[in-house]
Scaffold this motif. Structure first.
Motif, short mmCIF file in Angstrom:
data_model
loop_
_atom_site.label_atom_id
_atom_site.label_comp_id
_atom_site.label_asym_id
_atom_site.label_seq_id
_atom_site.Cartn_x
_atom_site.Cartn_y
_atom_site.Cartn_z
N PHE A 1 0.83 -1.21 0.00
CA PHE A 1 0.00 0.00 0.00
C PHE A 1 0.86 1.26 0.00
O PHE A 1 0.51 2.26 -0.64
N ASP A 2 1.98 1.22 0.71
CA ASP A 2 2.89 2.37 0.68
C ASP A 2 3.30 2.69 -0.75
O ASP A 2 3.37 3.87 -1.16
N LEU A 3 3.56 1.66 -1.54
CA LEU A 3 3.98 1.86 -2.93
C LEU A 3 2.83 2.41 -3.77
O LEU A 3 3.03 3.25 -4.65
N ALA A 4 1.61 1.95 -3.50
CA ALA A 4 0.45 2.46 -4.25
C ALA A 4 0.24 3.94 -3.97
O ALA A 4 -0.02 4.74 -4.89
N PHE A 5 0.35 4.34 -2.70
CA PHE A 5 0.20 5.76 -2.36
C PHE A 5 1.36 6.59 -2.92
O PHE A 5 1.18 7.75 -3.30
N ALA A 6 2.56 5.99 -2.99
CA ALA A 6 3.69 6.69 -3.59
C ALA A 6 3.43 6.97 -5.07
O ALA A 6 3.82 8.02 -5.60
N ARG A 7 2.79 6.03 -5.75
CA ARG A 7 2.39 6.25 -7.14
C ARG A 7 1.49 7.48 -7.25
O ARG A 7 1.65 8.31 -8.14
N LEU A 8 0.53 7.57 -6.34
CA LEU A 8 -0.40 8.68 -6.38
C LEU A 8 0.31 10.01 -6.14
O LEU A 8 0.01 11.02 -6.78
N ASP A 9 1.27 10.01 -5.22
CA ASP A 9 2.07 11.22 -4.99
C ASP A 9 2.81 11.62 -6.26
O ASP A 9 2.96 12.80 -6.57
N ARG A 10 3.27 10.62 -6.99
CA ARG A 10 3.97 10.88 -8.24
C ARG A 10 3.05 11.52 -9.27
O ARG A 10 3.46 12.39 -10.05
N ALA A 11 1.78 11.11 -9.27
CA ALA A 11 0.81 11.69 -10.21
C ALA A 11 0.66 13.19 -9.94
O ALA A 11 0.59 13.99 -10.88
N LYS A 12 0.60 13.57 -8.67
CA LYS A 12 0.50 14.99 -8.34
C LYS A 12 1.70 15.75 -8.88
O LYS A 12 1.56 16.86 -9.42
N GLU A 13 2.89 15.18 -8.77
CA GLU A 13 4.09 15.84 -9.29
C GLU A 13 3.98 16.03 -10.80
O GLU A 13 4.38 17.07 -11.33
N LYS A 14 3.42 15.04 -11.49
CA LYS A 14 3.26 15.16 -12.94
C LYS A 14 2.23 16.23 -13.30
O LYS A 14 2.39 16.95 -14.30
N ARG A 15 1.18 16.35 -12.50
CA ARG A 15 0.19 17.41 -12.75
C ARG A 15 0.82 18.78 -12.59
O ARG A 15 0.57 19.70 -13.40
N VAL A 16 1.62 18.96 -11.55
CA VAL A 16 2.30 20.24 -11.34
C VAL A 16 3.26 20.53 -12.48
O VAL A 16 3.34 21.66 -12.98
N GLU A 17 3.97 19.51 -12.93
CA GLU A 17 4.89 19.68 -14.07
C GLU A 17 4.12 20.08 -15.33
O GLU A 17 4.56 20.94 -16.09
N PHE A 18 2.96 19.46 -15.53
CA PHE A 18 2.10 19.79 -16.67
C PHE A 18 1.71 21.26 -16.62
O PHE A 18 1.76 21.98 -17.62
N GLY A 19 1.32 21.75 -15.43
CA GLY A 19 0.93 23.15 -15.28
C GLY A 19 2.07 24.10 -15.57
O GLY A 19 1.88 25.13 -16.23
N ARG A 20 3.27 23.77 -15.08
CA ARG A 20 4.42 24.64 -15.35
C ARG A 20 4.74 24.69 -16.84
O ARG A 20 5.05 25.75 -17.39
N MET A 21 4.64 23.54 -17.49
CA MET A 21 4.93 23.48 -18.92
C MET A 21 3.92 24.31 -19.72
O MET A 21 4.27 24.98 -20.69
N TRP A 22 2.65 24.26 -19.28
CA TRP A 22 1.63 25.06 -19.96
C TRP A 22 1.91 26.55 -19.80
O TRP A 22 1.79 27.32 -20.75
N GLU A 23 2.27 26.97 -18.61
CA GLU A 23 2.57 28.38 -18.37
C GLU A 23 3.73 28.85 -19.24
O GLU A 23 3.71 29.97 -19.76
N THR A 24 4.73 28.01 -19.41
CA THR A 24 5.86 28.35 -20.29
C THR A 24 5.38 28.50 -21.72
O THR A 24 5.77 29.44 -22.44
N TYR A 25 4.52 27.60 -22.15
CA TYR A 25 3.99 27.63 -23.51
C TYR A 25 3.20 28.92 -23.77
O TYR A 25 3.45 29.62 -24.77
N ILE A 26 2.28 29.28 -22.88
CA ILE A 26 1.45 30.46 -23.16
C ILE A 26 2.20 31.77 -22.91
O ILE A 26 1.76 32.83 -23.35
N SER A 27 3.34 31.70 -22.21
CA SER A 27 4.11 32.93 -21.99
C SER A 27 4.64 33.50 -23.30
O SER A 27 4.97 34.69 -23.38
N ASP A 28 4.71 32.67 -24.34
CA ASP A 28 5.16 33.13 -25.66
C ASP A 28 3.99 33.59 -26.53
O ASP A 28 4.15 33.82 -27.72
N HIS A 29 2.79 33.69 -25.93
CA HIS A 29 1.58 34.17 -26.63
C HIS A 29 1.33 33.39 -27.93
O HIS A 29 1.41 33.95 -29.02
N PRO A 30 1.03 32.10 -27.80
CA PRO A 30 0.85 31.28 -29.01
C PRO A 30 -0.48 31.50 -29.73
O PRO A 30 -0.73 30.87 -30.75
#
Length: 284
Positions: free
Chosen positions: A5-34
């Motif tokens: 179960f510790d490993l399953a919850f660790a997976r979920l924590d990893r998903a949150k990190e990927k969501r945050v990374e996705f948000g940062r990447m989007w902000e970088t993309y729109i900062s160039d006014h696409p």
């Protein structure tokens, strides 16, 4: 079985990190006014302002979303495996290679999945069935696990999902000469996905105008959020949800189910129970 179960919850924590990374990447993309705002002159008194995409979202954005999807799906599978292992007191449990958390859109789909779950205790199968998307009062497509499963399957076997934009805030100020009025067309629905081009507003003026008369119109109140093309039509009870909210809620619902699985197994989440009462842990 606590470690499983510790490993399953660790997976979920990893998903949150990927969501945050996705948000940062989007902000970088729109900062160039696409996206650019342009004007179509339909007639002397009819006009449209529209947004047009001049640079597509980077492929890396699709890949990070893919990783988020795969991680959410894997967390559910890992939790299900841990649950079966804990209840049967076998690790690996019988027919471990066939174990996968079922996510079904119809009752007949779930019946077909039962053939993969013959080694799973009946009480687990019954609880999992109660949580299936086809049990949702508003239909399976209102269930976020349905989308996680469908999107992950497409991503895994066909192609990653395309990142696009969605009009999230829509405050348009049209500048017209003094004494002229503008009437907006209410049929234009701006709160939708932008796939190359989208009309922001259509309006009619009380007197004929030239293109130059409309210079200075203000679109700073138009906000563009990320969207996934295959998920753009989602709504819950007729209400739109941002992509970020959908991702956050998918993580919350995954944690809720993992907590329930852990509670039924006599285990606990690494950070304790946050969403359920372990004394009565429903999975539905």
């Amino acid at each position: 079985m606590q470690q499983l179960f510790d490993l399953a919850f660790a997976r979920l924590d990893r998903a949150k990190e990927k969501r945050v990374e996705f948000g940062r990447m989007w902000e970088t993309y729109i900062s160039d006014h696409p996206w650019e705002i342009d004007l179509t002159v339909i007639s002397e008194t009819e006009f449209e302002f529209f947004a047009v995409q001049r640079a597509p979202a980077p492929a890396a954005l699709s890949l990070v979303f893919s990783e988020w999807l795969a991680t959410i799906r894997a967390a559910l599978d890992n939790g299900f495996y841990a649950w079966v292992a804990a209840v049967t007191r076998q690790n690996p449990p019988a027919q471990a290679e066939r174990l996968q958390y079922p996510i079904c859109a119809t009752s007949s789909d779930f019946k077909r999945q039962r053939s993969r779950l013959t080694s799973v205790p009946q009480e687990i199968v019954d609880m999992v069935e109660k949580a299936q998307p086809y049990q949702s009062p508003l239909g399976p497509e209102s269930n976020l696990f349905y989308w996680v499963n469908e999107l992950a399957r497409t991503d895994r076997h066909r192609t990653p999902h395309i990142g696009i934009g969605r009009i999230a805030t829509h405050k348009v100020r049209i500048k017209v000469p003094e004494g002229v009025t503008a009437r907006f067309d209410p049929s234009v629905q701006p709160f939708q996905a932008i796939d190359d081009r989208i009309v922001l507003c259509r309006f009619t003026t009380s007197t004929p105008l030239r293109r130059s008369d409309l210079y200075g119109s203000d679109f700073r109140g138009v906000g563009i959020d990320p969207e996934i093309r295959a998920w753009a039509g989602f709504n819950m009870g007729g209400r739109r949800q941002s992509l970020r909210d959908r991702m956050v809620y998918a993580e919350i619902f995954t944690r809720r189910d993992l907590e329930s699985m852990a509670a039924h197994s006599g285990c606990k989440p690494p950070e304790g129970f946050q969403l359920i009462d372990p004394a009565s842990p429903p999975l539905e």
